[in-house]
Design a protein around this motif. Sequence first.
Motif, PDB file in Angstrom:
ATOM      1  N   VAL A 280       0.015  -4.461   5.465  1.00 55.80           N
ATOM      2  CA  VAL A 280       1.318  -4.094   4.914  1.00 55.80           C
ATOM      3  C   VAL A 280       1.391  -2.568   4.895  1.00 55.80           C
ATOM      4  CG1 VAL A 280       2.836  -4.273   2.887  1.00 55.80           C
ATOM      5  CG2 VAL A 280       1.341  -6.189   3.522  1.00 55.80           C
ATOM      6  N   TYR A 281       2.602  -2.018   5.001  1.00 54.04           N
ATOM      7  CA  TYR A 281       2.766  -0.558   5.023  1.00 54.04           C
ATOM      8  C   TYR A 281       3.657  -0.149   3.845  1.00 54.04           C
ATOM      9  CZ  TYR A 281       1.866   3.561   7.945  1.00 54.04           C
ATOM     10  OH  TYR A 281       1.370   4.743   8.451  1.00 54.04           O
ATOM     11  N   PRO A 282       3.085  -0.038   2.639  1.00 54.49           N
ATOM     12  CA  PRO A 282       3.911   0.185   1.445  1.00 54.49           C
ATOM     13  C   PRO A 282       4.512   1.579   1.326  1.00 54.49           C
ATOM     14  CG  PRO A 282       1.751  -0.753   0.903  1.00 54.49           C
ATOM     15  CD  PRO A 282       1.689  -0.252   2.298  1.00 54.49           C
ATOM     16  N   GLY A 283       3.864   2.586   1.931  1.00 59.34           N
ATOM     17  CA  GLY A 283       4.347   3.946   1.746  1.00 59.34           C
ATOM     18  C   GLY A 283       3.796   4.887   2.790  1.00 59.34           C
TER      19      GLY A 283
ATOM     20  N   GLU B 154       9.446  -3.096  -7.618  1.00 56.94           N
ATOM     21  CA  GLU B 154       9.143  -2.453  -8.897  1.00 56.94           C
ATOM     22  C   GLU B 154       7.811  -1.723  -8.799  1.00 56.94           C
ATOM     23  OE1 GLU B 154       8.363  -3.666 -13.589  1.00 56.94           O
ATOM     24  OE2 GLU B 154       9.072  -5.172 -12.149  1.00 56.94           O
ATOM     25  N   GLY B 155       7.791  -0.510  -9.325  1.00 56.35           N
ATOM     26  CA  GLY B 155       6.584   0.301  -9.279  1.00 56.35           C
ATOM     27  C   GLY B 155       6.564   1.307  -8.156  1.00 56.35           C
TER      28      GLY B 155
ATOM     29  N   ALA C 239       0.993   2.312  -9.885  1.00 56.18           N
ATOM     30  CA  ALA C 239       0.700   2.190  -8.457  1.00 56.18           C
ATOM     31  C   ALA C 239      -0.031   0.888  -8.161  1.00 56.18           C
ATOM     32  CB  ALA C 239      -0.133   3.384  -7.993  1.00 56.18           C
ATOM     33  N   GLU C 240      -0.950   0.499  -9.034  1.00 58.75           N
ATOM     34  CA  GLU C 240      -1.670  -0.751  -8.823  1.00 58.75           C
ATOM     35  C   GLU C 240      -0.725  -1.945  -8.892  1.00 58.75           C
ATOM     36  OE1 GLU C 240      -5.635  -3.190 -10.393  1.00 58.75           O
ATOM     37  OE2 GLU C 240      -4.998  -1.352 -11.418  1.00 58.75           O
ATOM     38  N   ALA C 241       0.183  -1.921  -9.848  1.00 59.50           N
ATOM     39  CA  ALA C 241       1.153  -3.014  -9.955  1.00 59.50           C
ATOM     40  C   ALA C 241       2.047  -3.065  -8.720  1.00 59.50           C
ATOM     41  CB  ALA C 241       1.997  -2.838 -11.215  1.00 59.50           C
TER      42      ALA C 241
END
Length: 589
Positions: A544-547, A132-133, A79-81
Amino acid sequence: MVETVASLSGNESFDVVVIGAGGAGMSAALFAAIDGARVLLVESTEYVGGTTAYSAGTTWIPASMHMASVNRDDSQATAEAFLNRAVGARSSAAMRRAFLDAGPKAVAHIEANSDVKYRARPFHPDYLSELEGSTLCGRALEPLPFDDRKLGRAFALIRAPIPEFTVLGGMMIDRDDIGHLLNMTKSLASFKHAAKLLARHARDRIGSPRGTRLVMGNALIGRLLYSLMQRGVTVLTRTTVEALHTGKRGVEGLTLAQGGERRRVSVTGGVILASGGFNRHAARRADMLPGADAAWCPGAPGHTGNAQDLALAAGARFGEGALSHAFWAPVSVRKRADGTTAVFPHFLMDRGKPGMIVVDASGRRFLNENTSYHLFGIAMQEAHRTRASVPAYLVTDSEGIRKYGLGMVRPGGKGLQPFIDDGYLTQASTLDELAAKLGIDKTGLADSVARMNRYAETGVDPDFQRGTTDYQRANGDANWTGPNPCLGPIAQAPFYAVRLYPGDIGAATGLVTDTNARVLNRDDQPIGGLYACGNDMQSVMGGVYPGPGITLGPGLAFAYLAGRHAAARAASPEAGHADAREETRAQTS
C-alpha cells in the motif's frame, strides 16, 4: 575510500558489509560506521545512489524532530492508527510499530552524527488523505540541498538524476524552484530566486558536466556519500557478491568479484542486504509482475535480485499478503537522441491538473486521474484485464500543455516539434483526428471530453469523484478559478496526447525480517549475521502507498536498526552466539 577488489588482502575482515549503495544501503553503512564499525559498502553498478538518486528524496517519518515546525497536532499514535487503517493485515503490526519507533530516532541520530540533514515539507499530504489519522504536513521530510563541490572527484560516483527531470543541460530543480521558474516574470521574489539559480548553474558548467547544487534524492545521496567519506567507509563499485559463507555464527563472510578479480572477505557483525529488490530479476519479475514490461521500469539498473537469491539459498523467504508485489506509477517512454530510453514517471505535474483526462482504447475514462501514482498504476493493470487500458492516453488541449506541460514536454507550449516527430507526443486539430492518430474510439473520446467540460463547470465528477480529497486537490492547480482545482475544460485546439504505461518504481515484496531487520528463515528464526533493509526487505506498508516517501522512510528506519545491530554484534561476540543458538533451535524444532 573507493577501492578495488584487487586492493583487498586475501584475509580481509570487516565488522559490517552492506550490499547495495542506494539510500537504504548507504544509510545502514553510515549508522554502522557511526557506532565505530569497520564497514565495507559494495555496489554492483558504477554509481552510488540507486533509485534514490532518481527520486524526490522524500522520507516519510512521523513524529520526527522536524514535525513541530509544521504540525504540532500529529503524534506517533495517530500515525500508527492511520497505518492500521491503510495497511491493516497486509503487513505485521509489530513491524509497523518498529518502523514508527525507530524512524524519529534514526533522523535524530543521523543528523547529530553526519552531514545528512532533513527538513519538513510545509505542505505534503498523505496520499490516503480520506482516512482518519492522515495529515497534510509533518510526516514528509526532504533532504537539504547539498553542494557537491565538497566531494571533489567523488562527485562523479553519484548517479545523475533522470535527464528529463533537469533543465538547461543538468541543472537540478526541486518543487520550490519549479514554482519560482514558472513565475519569474510575475514575481520579483521568484525572479531573484531564478536568477540566482541560473547564475550558479552558469558558473558550474564552466568546469562541471552538470550542476553542482544537488537537490532531492541526489542531495540525500551526496550528503550520505560525503558522510561515509568522513567516516572512512570502504566503497567498492562495479562489484558483485558471488557467495555468502556461513559458519557457527551464521553468515561469516562472502566472495566478491570485480572484473577478473575475486576476494573472500570475512565479516564479524553481519551482512546487510540493501540491493534494491527483485525488479530486474528476469524470472522473479515474470512471476510477480506479469504483463509489466521491464522497459517501463524507471528505476536504476542495479536491482537485479541477485543478493536476494543468495539469501534464499541461505534459508530466507519472501513475504506474502501485500496488495501488490511492487509500487507503481504511470510512465511515458521516449527514445533519446543517444539511443537510450527515457522512462518518465507522471507523479504530479500533469495528469491531475485541470484540462487533463486519461482514457483507454475505447476513448473512455476508467479511473480518477488524481489518485496516487501507485493506485493509478494498479488501476491501469486491473482495468486491462477486461478492456484495453495499457497503454492509456493522457489527453489535453493547447491551454493544458501550455500551462502544465505533458510528461517530458515542459510547460510553455514551445519546442513541441521534436516530440511530435518521434511519436512521443501526438498532436491533432480536432478530437476526431486525435482519436484516429491514437487508434482509439472517436465517439468515446468525444463523449469523455464533453463530460469533463460539463464537470469543469459544476466542479463535480460523478464518474470518478476527482478532486474530492485533500491529496487530490493538492495536486490540482491552486490558482484555478473554477469550482474544483482538478477539473477544467478541454476545448482549445490543437489537442495533444501521450501514451501511459504502468511502471514499477520499487519492490514491495521482499525478504521477511524481524524488528531488528534480521532476515528470518522458514521457521521464523533469525539467520545469524544476515540483515535486510530497503526494497530487499518485505515492505511494512504491505504493498500500500499511504503517503509520500513510504519507501525511503522505512528504508532509513530499518537501516538504523540493521546497521546498529550488526555493529553491536561485531563488538560483542556473545550477540553472535545468541543468533547462532536461535538458528540452532529453529533447525532442531
